[in-house]
Design an enzyme around this catalytic site. Structure first.
Site, mmCIF file in Angstrom:
data_model
loop_
_atom_site.group_PDB
_atom_site.id
_atom_site.type_symbol
_atom_site.label_atom_id
_atom_site.label_comp_id
_atom_site.label_asym_id
_atom_site.label_seq_id
_atom_site.Cartn_x
_atom_site.Cartn_y
_atom_site.Cartn_z
ATOM 1 N N VAL A 1 -0.114 4.659 5.534
ATOM 2 C CA VAL A 1 -0.654 3.510 6.259
ATOM 3 C C VAL A 1 0.486 2.625 6.762
ATOM 4 O O VAL A 1 0.399 2.033 7.836
ATOM 5 C CB VAL A 1 -1.615 2.705 5.359
ATOM 6 C CG1 VAL A 1 -2.120 1.462 6.080
ATOM 7 C CG2 VAL A 1 -2.787 3.576 4.923
ATOM 8 N N GLU B 1 5.598 -3.271 1.048
ATOM 9 C CA GLU B 1 5.708 -3.034 -0.395
ATOM 10 C C GLU B 1 4.948 -1.749 -0.704
ATOM 11 O O GLU B 1 3.715 -1.739 -0.734
ATOM 12 C CB GLU B 1 5.118 -4.218 -1.178
ATOM 13 C CG GLU B 1 5.803 -5.543 -0.899
ATOM 14 C CD GLU B 1 7.269 -5.552 -1.299
ATOM 15 O OE1 GLU B 1 7.653 -4.735 -2.163
ATOM 16 O OE2 GLU B 1 8.032 -6.359 -0.756
ATOM 17 N N GLY C 1 0.824 -1.208 0.000
ATOM 18 C CA GLY C 1 0.000 0.000 0.000
ATOM 19 C C GLY C 1 0.853 1.251 0.000
ATOM 20 O O GLY C 1 1.925 1.297 -0.598
ATOM 21 N N ASN C 2 0.394 2.265 0.715
ATOM 22 C CA ASN C 2 1.088 3.555 0.717
ATOM 23 C C ASN C 2 1.874 3.766 2.002
ATOM 24 O O ASN C 2 1.673 3.073 3.001
ATOM 25 C CB ASN C 2 0.098 4.704 0.482
ATOM 26 C CG ASN C 2 -0.930 4.809 1.591
ATOM 27 O OD1 ASN C 2 -0.600 5.119 2.742
ATOM 28 N ND2 ASN C 2 -2.196 4.552 1.272
#
Length: 505
Positions: free
Chosen positions: A200, A218, A196-197
């Site tokens: 988060v 990742e 994700g980003n």
């Protein structure tokens, strides 16, 4: 199709049940691991058409895109683990370095971690859920799989199909939003794998720290492309367009922006405009091969980048349709590298800023001002330039003279560095991250006289013996004396020569 969100009680119950399963050893059985991989393969293969439909509803993915980026990676990973299972999981012998261990056995055993949490994301909802799941199961773990609440149709289909193919005592699927994810992160896991980003990701790491849980992150970042002046511009334009507009730019390793030599900018822009026309026609909204933005929230963010940019001229695209979640492939030239909107954060959409340069050192210096991206793309025929860029830039991975393909090659580890992530996976790397590499030294119950110097009480004799055992290793000794290691045979010959010379004297 809608998702039923999990309750807090069900999440806690899932983790408890899976921990109970792991204790029984069921997930670590070699036959069971292979069987689950076969069933995961069958799940995707049997329901290929259903996944095409779901992915089209979520992201308007064409069959070709879905096959290449969703279906094929999962099938290929399952086949790889099945084919190489024995070599991937067997004990690895290690040559002992200490003299006192030379006659003993040293090896590394890969053991399952326990119960792992995989948090997937929406842009490749099938691949980014089931590829790490395959690795975790192959390594012998039980898994909690948190699916994306944004790619609703694909998540609902996975939720429905998994119980029909894999024993639910081995895994649990969790669906939900922020609240459910936060409660999930409060549970104790043996590893957390998050895609994700970076925002988060910080919350994930904070939660993991409460239990000292290792994490694999990742993420993404601004992945640049550099085009050099010796490139074939039409080929480069095709491959950059593919790396930017595949999945409507919603790819963590998409080309975020591109550097083009000032002397060839006109040639490059003409080439990429030709590419877009050939691929999508004069109205990409009607093309069956062009994707959609996943939600209106993401649509609004991308349109804000276009409408409130601080520099650049739109030479293609810019058209949009909020109801259809459509943004045309957009090319922006004359972009200032310091444009806060276009260059301040990862674009993650079908917008391509183009920046010109004169010397290759310019883009390398500017790239260094950003945190390292998940990918870097370089188009050059000169080995010296390739080596120079590799030496003075950082990124999670690199594809030279193409885009995206280093991620698709599962023989290579895939992962980020710095703010683009930590840890990697795919193939053997997935087995590594979902396993504990346990060091084992098996000693024999003999030669006690050789190591008795370590026992108290100490004495000059014992110290001399200890020094002889620890500091007279022939490789270490010859390295000190001769400035390079010499093998046993050579060492003995040299020693005999010294003794013979002394006897003659």
């Amino acid at each position: 199709m809608s998702l039923v969100y999990n309750t807090s009680e069900s999440i806690e119950d899932y983790v408890t049940c899976l921990r109970g399963t792991f204790v029984t050893g069921k997930s670590r059985d070699a036959y069971a691991r292979k069987f689950f991989l076969e069933r995961l393969y069958a799940l995707v293969k049997d329901n290929e058409e259903k996944f095409y439909v779901a992915l089209a509803k979520d992201l308007n993915k064409s069959r070709a895109d879905a096959l290449a980026s969703e279906i094929s990676p999962v099938l290929e990973e399952c086949v790889y683990f099945l084919k190489h299972y024995d070599s991937l999981t067997k004990d690895k012998k290690v040559k002992a370095r200490m003299t006192v261990n030379r006659t003993d056995t040293a090896f590394v055993r890969r053991e399952a971690l326990g119960v792992v949490l995989i948090i997937s994301t929406w842009n490749f909802p099938l691949q980014l859920s089931l590829v790490p799941l395959a690795g975790a199961l192959a390594a012998g773990n039980c898994v909690v799989l948190k699916l994306s609440e944004i790619s609703v149709h694909t998540s609902a289909l996975i939720t429905d199909l998994l119980p029909k193919y894999i024993d639910s005592s081995m895994y649990r699927v969790v669906n939900g939003g922020v609240e459910e994810t936060q409660h999930l992160l409060r549970q104790r896991f043996d590893h957390i794998f998050y895609t994700g980003n970076s925002v988060v990701a910080k919350s994930v790491m904070t939660a993991a720290a409460q239990h000292l849980t290792p994490v694999t992150l990742e993420l993404g970042g601004k992945s640049p492309a550099i085009v050099t002046d010796d490139s074939n511009m039409q080929i480069v334009a095709n491959r950059i367009a593919y790396g930017k507009f595949f999945n409507a730019g919603q790819t963590c390793i998409a080309v975020d922006y591109v550097f083009v030599p000032k002397s060839r900018i006109d040639e490059f822009t003409k080439a990429i405009l030709k590419t877009l026309q050939n691929w999508y026609g004069s109205n990409p909204q009607k093309s069956k091969d062009y994707g959609r933005i996943v939600s209106q929230k993401h649509f609004d963010r991308l349109m804000s980048l276009i409408n409130h940019r601080q520099s650049g001229d739109i030479i293609a695209g810019g058209q949009s349709d909020r109801e259809d979640r459509y943004i045309a492939p957009t090319i922006i030239t004359n972009v200032n590298f310091h444009d806060v909107k276009l260059m301040g954060e990862e674009i993650f959409g079908p917008i391509l800023p183009i920046i010109t340069y004169n010397e290759i050192e310019e883009p390398m210096g500017l790239i260094a001002k950003h945190e390292p991206g998940l990918a870097l793309y370089l188009f050059s025929k000169k080995k010296s330039v390739i080596n120079q860029v590799l030496a003075f830039t950082k990124s999670g991975g690199v594809t030279i003279n193409d885009t995206l393909l280093h991620q698709a090659e599962h023989g290579l580890p895939f992962g980020g560095v710095g703010s683009s992530g930590m840890g990697g996976y795919h193939g053997e790397k997935s087995i590594q991250i979902f396993s504990h590499e346990r060091a084992v030294l098996a000693k024999k119950q003999r030669m006690e006289w050789l190591v008795q110097a370590r026992y108290p009480p100490s004495s000059p004799t014992k110290l001399a013996l200890l020094r002889a055992v620890l500091l007279t290793d022939p490789v270490r000794f010859t390295y000190i004396v001769f400035k390079r290691p010499i093998k046993w045979a050579a060492f003995i010959i040299i020693l005999l020569g010294i003794l013979l010379k002394r006897s003659l004297n």
